[in-house]
Design an enzyme around this catalytic site. Sequence first.
Site, PDB file in Angstrom:
ATOM      1  N   GLU A 117       0.826  -1.211   0.000  1.00 35.02           N
ATOM      2  CA  GLU A 117       0.000   0.000   0.000  1.00 35.02           C
ATOM      3  C   GLU A 117       0.860   1.261   0.000  1.00 35.02           C
ATOM      4  OE1 GLU A 117      -3.198   0.292  -0.469  1.00 35.02           O
ATOM      5  OE2 GLU A 117      -3.298  -1.891  -0.692  1.00 35.02           O
ATOM      6  N   SER A 203      19.026  -7.995  -9.188  1.00 38.77           N
ATOM      7  CA  SER A 203      17.853  -8.053 -10.064  1.00 38.77           C
ATOM      8  C   SER A 203      17.952  -9.078 -11.201  1.00 38.77           C
ATOM      9  CB  SER A 203      17.577  -6.666 -10.655  1.00 38.77           C
ATOM     10  OG  SER A 203      17.119  -5.780  -9.666  1.00 38.77           O
ATOM     11  N   HIS A 332       2.910 -10.057  -9.671  1.00 40.20           N
ATOM     12  CA  HIS A 332       4.353 -10.315  -9.685  1.00 40.20           C
ATOM     13  C   HIS A 332       5.091  -9.235  -8.914  1.00 40.20           C
ATOM     14  CE1 HIS A 332       8.356 -11.366 -11.073  1.00 40.20           C
ATOM     15  NE2 HIS A 332       8.517 -10.108 -11.458  1.00 40.20           N
ATOM     16  N   SER A 333       4.726  -8.005  -9.159  1.00 43.05           N
ATOM     17  CA  SER A 333       5.299  -6.862  -8.448  1.00 43.05           C
ATOM     18  C   SER A 333       4.309  -5.713  -8.568  1.00 43.05           C
ATOM     19  CB  SER A 333       6.654  -6.459  -9.044  1.00 43.05           C
ATOM     20  OG  SER A 333       6.483  -5.852 -10.317  1.00 43.05           O
TER      21      SER A 333
END
Length: 441
Positions: A117, A203, A332-333
């Site tokens: 959030e 990443s 996923h993200s």
Amino acid sequence: MFEDNPTNLKKESTASQLPQRRQLQHWHHVSSQAAHQQQPFDSSLEKPQFPGASAEFVDHLEFIQPNVISGIPVYRVMDRQGNIINASEDPQLSKETVLNFYQKMTLLNTMDRILYESQRQGRISFYMTNYGEEGTHIGSAAALESNDLVFGQYREAGVLMYRGFPLDLFMAQCYANADDLGKGRQMPVHYGSKDLNFVTISSPLATQIPQAVGAAYALKRENMNRAVICYFGEGAASEGDAHAGFNFSATLECPLIFFCRNNGYAISTPTNEQYRGDGIAARGPGYGMLSIRVDGNDVFAVYNATKEARRRAVAENQPFLIEAMTYRIGHHSTSDDSSAYRSVDEVNYWDKQDHPISRLRHYMTARDWWSEDDERSWRKQSRKTVMEAFERAERRLKPNPELLFTDVYEEMTPSLDKQRESMFRHIQQYKEHYPVDLYEK
């Protein structure tokens, strides 16, 4: 009187022996033919001597089918209602341990909700939740020794949480504030902790796999009685680094656990578009690795499999492959909208019917270890704890900009020094655009 010529004598001797030699050769040929006639050659007794495989000869043309069995079974300990299926597989964990499992899984879930959030509100730049995969994190982390080395992908925050990484440092990393161990240089969820033997996340997909193999080989050579665990998703298993890592680990006989979280999707790519074989566990035998497929929503199954794999990896110096079948309930993200490629009903099934947290809660309530009052109290307490860490992180200053140029070279190089001076001149010239008061001096 003439003396005998040695050369002439040798010729006479050789000439006299020729009939005898021919006769012997003739009888040898005849006896060989007889032997062959008495003992006919049986081609079925021939064995392949090729150095590259262990096999038998066949005399009919047949291609090997990709799925020669009905499918690798899924090992589980609990059913979906938290009932132990086979008492001999119950890990017999204490009440305190099981409660710790549950509290870590739910705390991770609460942290995910708040940080997700916060990204939606523009407070942080990026986030990845762990919804639905909490059992794979806690079950595997609990089965390791504290000095075992962990290589994560990017969805293993629960492993780090179980090892004792505090909420303040999770928040500091996501906010890139002055308390961040990485000094604000990484994007959110790229955690790391040298003290907790958790290698900093990077990443690029699957780069951690060959790195983990190298680390495991080093531990083997030092005879450290330690193991390495390497986490990755089924999508990352399609990368070339996965092949290299699997093959190297088997041939170098490394004490390593490959832990694949097969959660159904590689971002938006479902498994039926990701591979055609029987998942990831089926690849293990091809590399000479012992493999198992487990129910990733069953924290006890994950614990048992990882504990045994860890024990044998260290004792026998060999890699193991664990495929944990689970489901990614969240997007996923924060850069992804999974409603574009899967239905709400599909997600709701896994969230309501087969969730690792609810399964463990069923197990605890059946033993009177947890009640509705405990649940309400813990949810309230955990949310309060996360929110307090969240608020502290927001108030902290950002790292000193000088840290952009440190920790690569022992002494500042001329080119870096030039870049540093250029940056600070730029900031001074356009200071109205740079809130330098938000950064540590």
